[in-house]
Design an enzyme around this catalytic site. Structure first.
Site, PDB file in Angstrom:
ATOM      1  N   LYS A 122       0.807  -1.226   0.000  1.00 15.22           N
ATOM      2  CA  LYS A 122       0.000   0.000   0.000  1.00 15.22           C
ATOM      3  C   LYS A 122       0.840   1.276   0.000  1.00 15.22           C
ATOM      4  O   LYS A 122       2.012   1.274   0.370  1.00 15.22           O
ATOM      5  CB  LYS A 122      -0.974  -0.023   1.187  1.00 15.22           C
ATOM      6  CG  LYS A 122      -2.181  -0.904   0.869  1.00 15.22           C
ATOM      7  CD  LYS A 122      -3.256  -0.857   1.904  1.00 15.22           C
ATOM      8  CE  LYS A 122      -4.400  -1.792   1.472  1.00 15.22           C
ATOM      9  NZ  LYS A 122      -5.380  -1.989   2.540  1.00 15.22           N
ATOM     10  N   ARG A 178      -3.695 -10.018   5.083  1.00 16.20           N
ATOM     11  CA  ARG A 178      -4.092 -10.061   3.666  1.00 16.20           C
ATOM     12  C   ARG A 178      -2.927  -9.547   2.817  1.00 16.20           C
ATOM     13  O   ARG A 178      -2.569  -8.380   2.912  1.00 16.20           O
ATOM     14  CB  ARG A 178      -5.330  -9.180   3.477  1.00 16.20           C
ATOM     15  CG  ARG A 178      -5.927  -9.175   2.078  1.00 16.20           C
ATOM     16  CD  ARG A 178      -7.121  -8.229   2.059  1.00 16.20           C
ATOM     17  NE  ARG A 178      -7.803  -8.213   0.788  1.00 16.20           N
ATOM     18  CZ  ARG A 178      -7.433  -7.480  -0.251  1.00 16.20           C
ATOM     19  NH1 ARG A 178      -6.369  -6.722  -0.181  1.00 16.20           N
ATOM     20  NH2 ARG A 178      -8.125  -7.500  -1.369  1.00 16.20           N
TER      21      ARG A 178
HETATM   22  C1  7PM Z   1      -5.782   1.306  -1.879  1.00 21.36           C
HETATM   23  C2  7PM Z   1      -6.376   0.804  -0.772  1.00 21.36           C
HETATM   24  C3  7PM Z   1      -5.420   0.497  -2.931  1.00 21.36           C
HETATM   25  C4  7PM Z   1      -6.604  -0.538  -0.724  1.00 21.36           C
HETATM   26  C5  7PM Z   1      -5.639  -0.850  -2.871  1.00 21.36           C
HETATM   27  C6  7PM Z   1      -6.243  -1.384  -1.762  1.00 21.36           C
HETATM   28  C7  7PM Z   1      -8.132  -4.348   1.980  1.00 21.36           C
HETATM   29  C8  7PM Z   1      -9.216  -5.052   1.490  1.00 21.36           C
HETATM   30  C9  7PM Z   1      -8.250  -4.023  -0.119  1.00 21.36           C
HETATM   31  C10 7PM Z   1      -7.853  -4.359   3.367  1.00 21.36           C
HETATM   32  C11 7PM Z   1      -9.761  -5.788   3.584  1.00 21.36           C
HETATM   33  C12 7PM Z   1      -5.408  -3.798  -1.908  1.00 21.36           C
HETATM   34  C13 7PM Z   1      -6.459  -2.810  -1.666  1.00 21.36           C
HETATM   35  N1  7PM Z   1      -7.521  -3.724   0.947  1.00 21.36           N
HETATM   36  N2  7PM Z   1     -10.031  -5.776   2.278  1.00 21.36           N
HETATM   37  N3  7PM Z   1      -9.286  -4.831   0.176  1.00 21.36           N
HETATM   38  N4  7PM Z   1      -8.712  -5.107   4.119  1.00 21.36           N
HETATM   39  N5  7PM Z   1     -10.553  -6.488   4.404  1.00 21.36           N
HETATM   40  O1  7PM Z   1      -4.296  -3.601  -1.440  1.00 21.36           O
HETATM   41  O2  7PM Z   1      -6.932  -3.728   3.889  1.00 21.36           O
HETATM   42  O3  7PM Z   1      -5.665  -4.821  -2.548  1.00 21.36           O
HETATM   43  S1  7PM Z   1      -7.998  -3.442  -1.701  1.00 21.36           S
END
Ligand code: 7PM
Length: 255
Positions: A199, A233
């Site tokens: 991230k 995750r």
């Molecule tokens: C910005 C923010 C870009 C998040 C990409 C992402 C999470 C999730 C995602 C998390 C849970 C990524 C994401 N992040 N579900 N879905 N927790 N529960 O890195 O932190 O894939 S999307």
């Protein structure tokens, strides 16, 4: 399963490719697979219900047959939750914490587990100007309230995990404060899930681009585990699984 998935870049767009990638993740040590059809990347464009169903259902269906680990559906849409659960998904991962109309009812009517995540704003606007009086207090209060809403809707507490939602309407200072305060989230009595893999906050702290954030991601996973997170995750499963074995050895007999 999104063309604009921010860190895997939609590399796994065909169902066959996605299933093959998923099977490799399991070999590398993944205990759960999370399948999503709409990017939550800041500013990403929403996907229609039909497109989202067409992207995720074939993959969920196949992985339920083949994977041998629980399958999570990453969606905020109750219709997608229901369809995925109907073909065997075990977990709903909802960045909107079941706030969409009908979402609580879909999960309550199933045996699925659910991850309730905190987000300030919507993916379209969340990173424009996040503001908190006290980010830790606000995230904890939100997760407690959503857990109560879920329990009141008939979802047993035992099926719920909680997630502070790193990167979802948070600046670096907010993400760091939440990581520091992670043990306090476990006080809500449910397992905590952390997603920090690749991230932006890791980019801000290291200066590394998204494709060079493995080492920072590993550090974030280990710190999260040491601070009580039970589910991590990630994208880079083998490296993370190795690192977490060290954390587990240190934690054993200590929890
Ligand atoms: C910005 C923010 C870009 C998040 C990409 C992402 C999470 C999730 C995602 C998390 C849970 C990524 C994401 N992040 N579900 N879905 N927790 N529960 O890195 O932190 O894939 S999307």
């Amino acid at each position: 399963m999104t063309p604009d998935s921010f860190s895997d870049g939609g590399k796994h767009r065909s169902s066959g490719q996605a299933v093959a990638h998923a099977m490799r993740l399991i070999e590398e040590g993944a205990d759960i697979l999370d399948v999503g059809g709409e990017s939550t990347r800041p500013g990403a464009t929403p996907v229609s219900l039909e497109d989202e169903l067409a992207r995720v259902l074939p993959v969920v269906r196949q992985l339920v047959l083949q994977a041998g680990v629980p399958i999570s559906i990453d969606t905020y849409k109750p219709e997608v939750m229901r369809a995925a659960i109907d073909v065997g998904a075990d977990i709903v991962n909802d960045v909107r914490a079941l706030q969409e109309q009908g979402a609580l009812e879909v999960v309550a009517a199933s045996r699925a587990g659910v991850c309730l995540m905190h987000m300030q704003g919507t993916p379209q606007t969340m990173q424009l100007d996040p503001q908190y009086a006290d980010v830790v207090d606000e995230v904890k209060a939100f997760l407690q309230a959503r857990m109560e809403a879920a329990v009141n809707a008939g979802i047993p507490e035992e099926r719920i995990v909680l997630d502070p939602g790193f990167g979802f309407g948070k600046r670096t200072q907010h993400n760091v404060a939440l990581l520091q305060a992670l043990p306090g989230l476990s006080e809500l009595g449910r397992p905590v899930l952390v997603g920090l893999s690749r991230k932006s906050v890791l980019g801000y702290l290291t200066g590394s681009d998204v494709d060079a954030r493995l080492h920072a991601s590993i550090a974030a996973s280990v710190i999260s585990a040491m601070k009580g997170a039970k589910i991590i995750r990630v994208h880079d499963v083998k490296a993370t699984a190795d690192a977490l074995k060290i954390a587990a050895a240190v934690l054993s007999g200590n929890e």
